[in-house]
Design a protein around this motif. Structure first.
Motif, short mmCIF file in Angstrom:
data_model
loop_
_atom_site.label_atom_id
_atom_site.label_comp_id
_atom_site.label_asym_id
_atom_site.label_seq_id
_atom_site.Cartn_x
_atom_site.Cartn_y
_atom_site.Cartn_z
N VAL A 756 1.07 -1.37 -0.04
CA VAL A 756 -0.16 -0.11 -0.02
C VAL A 756 0.78 1.12 -0.05
O VAL A 756 1.88 1.19 0.47
CB VAL A 756 -0.81 0.11 1.03
CG1 VAL A 756 -2.04 -0.69 1.15
CG2 VAL A 756 -0.15 -0.09 2.39
N GLU A 757 0.25 2.49 -0.47
CA GLU A 757 1.13 3.54 -0.57
C GLU A 757 0.58 4.36 0.65
O GLU A 757 -0.39 4.46 1.14
CB GLU A 757 0.65 4.14 -1.73
CG GLU A 757 1.81 5.63 -1.88
CD GLU A 757 1.29 6.38 -3.17
OE1 GLU A 757 2.09 6.67 -4.10
OE2 GLU A 757 0.10 7.01 -3.11
N ILE A 758 1.62 4.77 1.45
CA ILE A 758 1.14 5.77 2.67
C ILE A 758 1.93 7.04 2.54
O ILE A 758 3.04 7.33 1.98
CB ILE A 758 1.66 4.95 3.96
CG1 ILE A 758 3.14 4.69 4.04
CG2 ILE A 758 0.52 3.93 4.18
CD1 ILE A 758 3.58 4.40 5.69
N ALA A 759 1.43 8.23 3.08
CA ALA A 759 2.08 9.30 2.89
C ALA A 759 2.61 9.47 4.50
O ALA A 759 1.95 9.14 5.56
CB ALA A 759 1.01 10.45 2.86
N ILE A 760 3.85 10.09 4.68
CA ILE A 760 4.46 10.39 5.66
C ILE A 760 4.50 11.87 5.77
O ILE A 760 5.01 12.86 5.25
CB ILE A 760 5.86 9.79 5.74
CG1 ILE A 760 5.85 8.42 5.26
CG2 ILE A 760 6.44 9.96 7.12
CD1 ILE A 760 7.24 7.92 5.26
N GLN A 761 3.82 12.44 6.92
CA GLN A 761 4.06 13.82 7.37
C GLN A 761 4.87 13.91 8.40
O GLN A 761 5.03 13.36 9.16
CB GLN A 761 2.44 14.18 7.81
CG GLN A 761 1.34 13.99 6.65
CD GLN A 761 -0.04 14.27 7.38
OE1 GLN A 761 -0.40 14.31 8.50
NE2 GLN A 761 -1.01 14.74 6.32
N ILE A 762 5.27 15.30 8.22
CA ILE A 762 5.98 16.02 9.58
C ILE A 762 5.31 17.16 10.07
O ILE A 762 4.93 17.96 9.30
CB ILE A 762 7.45 16.36 9.16
CG1 ILE A 762 8.07 15.08 8.66
CG2 ILE A 762 8.10 16.95 10.28
CD1 ILE A 762 9.50 15.10 8.49
N ASN A 763 4.72 17.18 11.23
CA ASN A 763 3.75 18.26 11.92
C ASN A 763 2.77 18.45 11.00
O ASN A 763 2.37 19.62 10.42
CB ASN A 763 4.93 19.42 12.07
CG ASN A 763 5.47 18.90 13.48
OD1 ASN A 763 5.57 18.22 14.01
ND2 ASN A 763 6.59 19.87 13.50
N GLY A 764 2.16 17.53 10.00
CA GLY A 764 1.02 17.63 9.34
C GLY A 764 1.11 17.97 7.98
O GLY A 764 0.27 18.24 7.24
N LYS A 765 2.56 18.18 7.47
CA LYS A 765 2.72 18.31 6.28
C LYS A 765 3.42 17.04 5.50
O LYS A 765 4.26 16.54 5.99
CB LYS A 765 3.58 19.77 6.13
CG LYS A 765 2.86 20.75 6.52
CD LYS A 765 4.15 22.11 5.87
CE LYS A 765 3.54 23.45 6.22
NZ LYS A 765 4.05 23.75 7.58
N ILE A 766 2.92 16.66 4.11
CA ILE A 766 3.15 15.79 3.64
C ILE A 766 4.85 15.88 3.17
O ILE A 766 4.98 16.82 2.53
CB ILE A 766 2.33 15.27 2.41
CG1 ILE A 766 0.98 14.90 3.04
CG2 ILE A 766 2.87 14.23 1.66
CD1 ILE A 766 0.05 14.32 1.95
N LYS A 767 5.64 15.14 3.35
CA LYS A 767 7.15 15.21 2.94
C LYS A 767 7.49 13.82 1.98
O LYS A 767 8.40 14.04 1.33
CB LYS A 767 7.98 15.02 4.22
CG LYS A 767 7.69 16.32 5.31
CD LYS A 767 8.36 17.55 4.91
CE LYS A 767 8.17 18.75 5.49
NZ LYS A 767 8.44 19.93 4.93
N ALA A 768 6.74 12.98 2.35
CA ALA A 768 7.02 11.80 1.35
C ALA A 768 5.86 10.79 1.22
O ALA A 768 5.02 10.70 2.15
CB ALA A 768 8.18 10.88 2.06
N LYS A 769 5.94 9.99 -0.03
CA LYS A 769 4.84 8.82 -0.17
C LYS A 769 5.85 7.67 -0.20
O LYS A 769 6.79 7.62 -1.19
CB LYS A 769 4.21 9.19 -1.23
CG LYS A 769 3.22 10.14 -1.03
CD LYS A 769 1.98 10.63 -2.11
CE LYS A 769 1.04 11.48 -1.71
NZ LYS A 769 0.00 11.53 -3.08
N ILE A 770 5.40 6.61 0.20
CA ILE A 770 6.15 5.22 0.05
C ILE A 770 5.38 4.05 -0.08
O ILE A 770 4.30 4.16 0.68
CB ILE A 770 7.13 4.85 1.40
CG1 ILE A 770 6.56 4.84 2.57
CG2 ILE A 770 8.30 6.15 1.12
CD1 ILE A 770 7.40 4.31 3.66
#
Ligand code: ANZ
Ligand code: ZN
Length: 816
Positions: A756-770
């Motif tokens: 599955v693809e997940i989004a990684i946020q830092i303090n609520g802002k998307i920084k990466a998708k893996i």
């Protein structure tokens, strides 16, 4: 043309032999794996399907172990003395030595055609002097330690085999070999004191990785039973006798005592007016088998001796009877009868109008119907009233002990092992009888006592060797005077009780084995053979190991750490194969048609290994088709690899799919084969082949990736089809044997099919998708996210306060 069958088999068998591929490496003992299959009995001239079922699959198991890095020792030999060869000789007139050696030659060839990794350089043949010399040595050692002795006793006699039998060879009252009803005879015979090891044989069972059923059969055979021995005095006489009871708590309920008719005391106890009746009864019961005598349903019989015994707990006089329900050879051969609480005593007392006195009631005191055989609370027992069965057992023994009239006692069903036989084809017992010196052991330096060839061996109940004056006449090693040899030979189970030791040092001419070698090579790590040996060979071997340990030769307690019983291959009609039923399967015919690999694979795929089942021609045909399919698949894969079109270098969904099956197969085949679940292991290989077929139909293929997968496939197939795989391994361009390759290991990641693809946020802002495997748990997702390169850069030098995971969607990392 197919690359399997007898021609390919032969080619690889020769190569393995020339290259000594499977030679045991005695310098690497830390990873030794002693794999043992019960050796063959060369009675029939041919190997049958049962041999193949024992040896073939175990060889596949051993090949897996070899490739996993074990240094496999898998010896083979022949249990060559014994009745079948002798009976065959009687029928045909061919001397047992000639027929046996000839059969061995044929069977060796057949065994070699199996393509197993047998260490032939370690072969043992028990009927050859260089082996039986040491069987005789074993006898002498046991004699020296008091573990072998000669005594006169009622023994089992098979009227058809014309020889005595050990208790273990009598199954439900009939001879284990010929199923003739066994009778009792009073004879002087040689015994091994296996009973000295009763406790240990029982207790160590718990340490063994053996089938539960086999362990419980041995447990039952050893039959340890704790109770008490109580002494009864005979009224108006000096005679006393002991009884063995497991229910001493019922002592106050004894209303008569019973002796076995054979008991030596009977004559002294019988009063003149009862003599005739007693004599007659003794004669009738001597003609009955133990099974008949012990049967619960049998109408009870017996006679009164005319004497009375005195109950030591209350002084009551009770009549002394004899009855065949009491066995001469168990306990003391005397029983205190408590008809109120024992079924057989109840039936006997009812029939002969003897008193029945309750001494046990249940906990509520409701006086349940008699015979009441459960535990409970004592009544009508004087000072012991109100005690529980368990407490009363202790208290009553304590009270008897004061007057020396009773003590705790452990009894065993196990009897000493009767080892002498009145037959020709066995190892001569190495003792002589001297008029002056009595029984004299043959000195070790004079071993072997050779079995003479020219002997009239047709059985007539007397030992054949006794008819050879040349053999019998000898001189006493002690005084030099005239002496006669022992004419009996040893039970063949003595030969097989130590063969697993000799394998590891079979060329030793100074000793049966060098303890230093044996203590490194043994115990046997895996033993496989039929379940019919549960209470014979498997018990005797354990005893001999313990006896040799106590003499200082061995440093281990048990010979076989792990044991498996293969099932039975039945005829196509579902019945046990037998020549008379015409339902036997001759492996040789099938080998000619299909080769060893297909035959072995069918045995492994068509049956559960421990259960066996009915042979099916359709079954072997379908395995033949499977091997054909493998061949076609391998051929087209190879041509693709050879041409190396390399139209694709990436790993895409189709490669991932094949990779999934590759690792799924590695995992399954490894785990199942390890547990000897060969049928499911082969089913996994079939799935893998299907995955190849599918992949080969793709437009674009990655030939490098394909080759890697084929290599793993061949390794996984190799234990099951060793010749076929070697052939294809070499076709793939490899020069050395596949059996020196390392067994593949599976990658758990590859077994995860979905991502599955997940989004990684830092303090609520998307920084990466893996992309991550869909089955990761929360901690694993956190870990993967924090290790992501972009995230690492963005969190560097900051404090991670919290990681929130919303499964399947996103990860929010809170930093400061
Ligand atoms: C009195 C008694 C009372 C018994 C009672 C049982 C129940 P296991 O468990 O097999 O060791 N027995 C002893 N020697 C025997 C012999 N030679 N032949 C036949 N039976 C014999 O069985 C022990 C019990 O079997 C003993 O305990 C004895 O009967 C009987 F309510 O003693 B009992
Ligand atoms: Zn002498």
């Amino acid at each position: 043309m197919a690359n399997y069958g007898t021609k390919t088999d032969k080619k690889w068998q020769e190569k393995w032999e020339n290259d000594q591929t499977y030679k045991f490496d005695s310098s690497k003992l830390d990873k030794k794996l002693y794999t043992l299959e019960m050796f063959s009995y060369p009675s029939g001239a041919q190997l049958h399907a049962g041999h193949w079922f024992n040896y073939g699959p175990v060889d596949s198991w051993a090949r897996l172990k070899r490739m996993q890095g074990y240094n496999v020792f898998q010896p083979m030999g022949f249990d060559a003395f014994g009745l079948p060869a002798e009976n065959y000789a009687i029928k045909t007139g061919i001397h047992p030595q000639d027929s046996t050696l000839k059969n061995i030659e044929t069977m060796e060839k057949q065994l070699k055609a199996m393509g197993a990794m047998f260490n032939w350089e370690s072969e043992v043949v028990t009927c050859l002097p260089d082996y039986y010399k040491w069987t005789q040595w074993l006898f002498l050692k046991l004699l020296e330690k008091g573990l072998a002795y000669r005594k006169n006793a009622p023994v089992n006699w098979c009227p058809s085999c014309n020889t005595v039998l050990a208790n273990e060879q009598v199954l439900d009252g009939v001879c284990e070999r010929c199923e003739t009803e066994v009778i009792k005879k009073d004879l002087t015979q040689w015994f091994f004191k296996i009973t000295d090891y009763g406790d240990e044989l029982l207790e160590k069972l718990d340490t063994l990785d053996w089938p539960e059923k086999t362990k419980s059969m041995q447990k039952h055979w050893i039959g340890r039973s704790t109770g008490a021995e109580v002494t009864f005095k005979v009224k108006d006489s000096d005679i006393t006798f002991g009884v063995f009871t497991t229910r001493v708590d019922t002592l106050n309920g004894v209303t008569y005592v019973v002796l076995a008719p054979e008991n030596k005391l009977v004559d002294n106890l019988t009063t003149p007016e009862h003599k005739n009746e007693v004599e007659e009864y003794k004669l009738v019961s001597s003609k009955q088998t133990e099974i008949e005598r012990q049967s619960i349903s049998k109408e009870k019989t017996g006679v009164f001796t005319g004497s009375y015994a005195i109950n030591p707990i209350n002084g009551k006089e009770v009549p002394i009877w004899i009855s065949d329900y009491v066995l001469a050879t168990y306990g003391t051969g005397c029983v205190m009868a408590v008809p109120a609480h024992d079924e057989r005593d109840f039936a006997f007392a009812t029939k002969f109008n003897l008193p029945i006195e309750r001494v046990i009631t249940d906990r509520k005191g409701t006086n349940p119907e008699l015979p009441y055989c459960e535990h409970g609370v004592l009544v009508n027992s004087g000072e012991f009233d109100g005690l529980s069965t368990a407490d009363a057992k202790v208290k009553i023994v304590q009270s008897l002990e004061k007057d020396n009239l009773g003590k705790e006692k452990v009894n065993y069903r196990l009897r000493d092992w009767l080892v002498s036989r009145q037959r020709y084809w066995g190892a001569p017992i190495p003792v002589v009888y001297c008029e002056k010196c009595g029984i004299v052991p043959v000195p070790e330096k004079d071993l072997p006592v050779l079995l003479p060839y020219d002997v009239e061996f047709t059985p007539d109940g007397k030992s054949p060797l006794g008819k050879s004056e040349e053999f019998m006449n000898t001189t006493c090693p002690h005084c030099g005077g005239h002496a006669r040899r022992e004419a009996d030979t040893l039970d063949t189970f003595v030969c097989s009780s130590w063969y697993y030791l000799r394998y590891a040092d079979n060329k030793n001419t100074d000793a049966p084995f060098d303890p230093e070698i044996i203590n490194k090579m043994l115990p046997v790590d895996k033993y496989v053979g039929g379940p019919e040996h549960a209470c014979m060979h498997l018990l005797y071997a354990r005893f001999i190991t313990k006896a040799l340990r106590d003499m200082g030769y061995l440093k281990f307690d048990e010979p076989f750490l792990s044991l498996t019983h293969q099932g039975l291959i039945l005829g196509p009609d579902g019945l046990k194969m037998s020549k008379s039923k015409g339902n036997t399967i001759s492996p040789d015919d099938y080998i000619k048609e299909y080769g060893a690999d297909v035959f072995r694979m069918y045995l492994m795929f068509g049956f559960s290994y421990t259960e066996g089942g009915a042979w099916s021609d359709d079954g072997i045909k379908s395995i033949g088709r499977f091997v054909d399919k493998i061949e076609r698949t391998l051929d087209s894969a190879r041509s693709l690899i050879e041409h190396n079109d390399n139209d694709k270098t990436s790993i895409d969904a189709t490669e991932k799919e094949l990779n999934y099956w590759r690792h799924h197969t590695i995992k399954g085949v490894t785990e199942d084969t390890d547990k000897m679940q060969f049928n499911t292991a082969i089913a996994r290989l079939m799935e893998f082949v299907n995955a190849f077929t599918k992949y080969l139909q793709e437009d674009k293929k990655n030939s490098i990736f394909l080759k890697e997968s084929i290599i793993d496939f061949l390794k996984l197939l190799s234990p099951f089809a060793p010749h076929f795989t070697e052939e294809h391994w070499s076709l793939l361009g490899f020069n050395s044997t596949i059996f020196n390759e390392k067994w593949p290991e599976f990658n758990p990641q590859a077994l995860v099919k979905d991502e599955v693809e997940i989004a990684i946020q830092i303090n609520g802002k998307i920084k990466a998708k893996i992309n991550i495997p869909s089955n990761l748990n929360e901690d694993e997702i956190k870990k993967v996210s924090l290790e992501n390169q972009t995230i690492k850069e963005n969190t560097e030098g900051k404090n991670v306060l919290k990681v929130i995971v919303i499964k399947g969607r996103l990860v929010n990392i809170v930093v400061k």
